[in-house]
Design a protein around this motif. Sequence first.
Motif, mmCIF file in Angstrom:
data_model
loop_
_atom_site.group_PDB
_atom_site.id
_atom_site.type_symbol
_atom_site.label_atom_id
_atom_site.label_comp_id
_atom_site.label_asym_id
_atom_site.label_seq_id
_atom_site.Cartn_x
_atom_site.Cartn_y
_atom_site.Cartn_z
ATOM 1 N N MET A 38 0.669 6.953 -34.195
ATOM 2 C CA MET A 38 1.252 7.148 -32.868
ATOM 3 C C MET A 38 1.520 5.811 -32.179
ATOM 4 O O MET A 38 2.516 5.657 -31.473
ATOM 5 C CB MET A 38 0.358 8.047 -32.021
ATOM 6 C CG MET A 38 0.339 9.487 -32.534
ATOM 7 S SD MET A 38 -0.357 10.703 -31.387
ATOM 8 C CE MET A 38 -1.968 10.032 -31.070
ATOM 9 N N LEU A 39 0.641 4.828 -32.387
ATOM 10 C CA LEU A 39 0.840 3.512 -31.802
ATOM 11 C C LEU A 39 2.130 2.882 -32.332
ATOM 12 O O LEU A 39 2.962 2.388 -31.556
ATOM 13 C CB LEU A 39 -0.367 2.616 -32.109
ATOM 14 C CG LEU A 39 -0.370 1.236 -31.474
ATOM 15 C CD1 LEU A 39 -1.803 0.809 -31.180
ATOM 16 C CD2 LEU A 39 0.274 0.202 -32.375
ATOM 17 N N PHE A 40 2.328 2.923 -33.650
ATOM 18 C CA PHE A 40 3.528 2.324 -34.226
ATOM 19 C C PHE A 40 4.778 3.118 -33.850
ATOM 20 O O PHE A 40 5.836 2.522 -33.598
ATOM 21 C CB PHE A 40 3.388 2.171 -35.740
ATOM 22 C CG PHE A 40 2.607 0.951 -36.115
ATOM 23 C CD1 PHE A 40 3.225 -0.281 -36.218
ATOM 24 C CD2 PHE A 40 1.245 1.016 -36.331
ATOM 25 C CE1 PHE A 40 2.509 -1.429 -36.545
ATOM 26 C CE2 PHE A 40 0.512 -0.117 -36.660
ATOM 27 C CZ PHE A 40 1.144 -1.340 -36.770
ATOM 28 N N ASP A 103 -0.044 8.463 -26.851
ATOM 29 C CA ASP A 103 -0.430 9.816 -27.275
ATOM 30 C C ASP A 103 0.516 10.908 -26.795
ATOM 31 O O ASP A 103 0.159 12.075 -26.746
ATOM 32 C CB ASP A 103 -1.857 10.128 -26.832
ATOM 33 C CG ASP A 103 -2.097 9.885 -25.358
ATOM 34 O OD1 ASP A 103 -1.149 9.500 -24.647
ATOM 35 O OD2 ASP A 103 -3.242 10.075 -24.914
ATOM 36 N N CYS A 104 1.760 10.545 -26.461
ATOM 37 C CA CYS A 104 2.744 11.528 -26.005
ATOM 38 C C CYS A 104 4.001 11.418 -26.870
ATOM 39 O O CYS A 104 4.900 10.624 -26.560
ATOM 40 C CB CYS A 104 3.073 11.292 -24.532
ATOM 41 S SG CYS A 104 4.216 12.518 -23.869
ATOM 42 N N ASP A 180 0.222 15.508 -23.969
ATOM 43 C CA ASP A 180 -0.470 14.473 -24.739
ATOM 44 C C ASP A 180 -1.208 15.090 -25.914
ATOM 45 O O ASP A 180 -1.517 16.277 -25.914
ATOM 46 C CB ASP A 180 -1.519 13.765 -23.861
ATOM 47 C CG ASP A 180 -0.906 12.796 -22.878
ATOM 48 O OD1 ASP A 180 0.240 12.372 -23.080
ATOM 49 O OD2 ASP A 180 -1.591 12.460 -21.899
ATOM 50 N N ILE A 181 -1.535 14.250 -26.875
ATOM 51 C CA ILE A 181 -2.401 14.665 -27.979
ATOM 52 C C ILE A 181 -3.754 14.008 -27.753
ATOM 53 O O ILE A 181 -3.937 12.822 -28.027
ATOM 54 C CB ILE A 181 -1.804 14.252 -29.336
ATOM 55 C CG1 ILE A 181 -0.470 14.952 -29.543
ATOM 56 C CG2 ILE A 181 -2.772 14.586 -30.472
ATOM 57 C CD1 ILE A 181 0.273 14.508 -30.764
ATOM 58 N N ASP A 182 -4.680 14.795 -27.202
ATOM 59 C CA ASP A 182 -6.016 14.291 -26.893
ATOM 60 C C ASP A 182 -7.116 15.109 -27.543
ATOM 61 O O ASP A 182 -8.144 14.567 -27.929
ATOM 62 C CB ASP A 182 -6.243 14.294 -25.373
ATOM 63 C CG ASP A 182 -5.427 13.251 -24.658
ATOM 64 O OD1 ASP A 182 -5.296 12.134 -25.172
ATOM 65 O OD2 ASP A 182 -4.902 13.560 -23.569
#
Length: 195
Positions: A38-40, A103-104, A180-182
């Motif tokens: 997700m960061l990349f 995370d979105c 978001d993915i939390d």
Amino acid sequence: MTGARIIIFAKAPVPGHAKTRLIPALGPEGAAELARRMLFDTCREALAAGVGPVELCLAHHLDWDEEIPRGVELTDQGAGDLGDRLWRAARRAETPLLFIGTDCPDLDRKRLKAAAEQLRDHDAILHPAEDGGYALLGLNRLDRSLFTDIAWSTDAVARQTIERIKALDWSLHIGETLRDIDEPADLSILGDTPP
């Protein structure tokens, strides 16, 4: 180009530090791998938006030695609560700026470009998240009150931030609510099998 700096706020995808609420479903390594992906993805979308410089402001980045995408500036969040760290990054940058997390998945290049465009006519823009936080906060002006005494990691974050912006008498555009993915239940929105 609209000239908005995108500041991506994230934890380095280190097992045991990143996406810890997903560890029950994915394990420490799986949660870290999803955080890395997700960061990349977020870095690529921010660069592709083409609205201005892209900064990746990480916590725990000294524990992580992977190359970040070319064109992304790496900075450290430093100490303090989330408000302290956001304020430090905001003061270091020039406005207009867009704060986002990683995370979105729906916060893509198109939405980032549209948010930067909104900052041409508004002092602030906010995309609420379904969990009560926000997926994006864009600012043309800065005030410490936006980051002080906020109930971080609760369902009150977006509401409190909107109240503070209104108290400052700033113009505000509220964008669509994003997810978001939390939590493990959020994994269903990925559309593929998580790591």
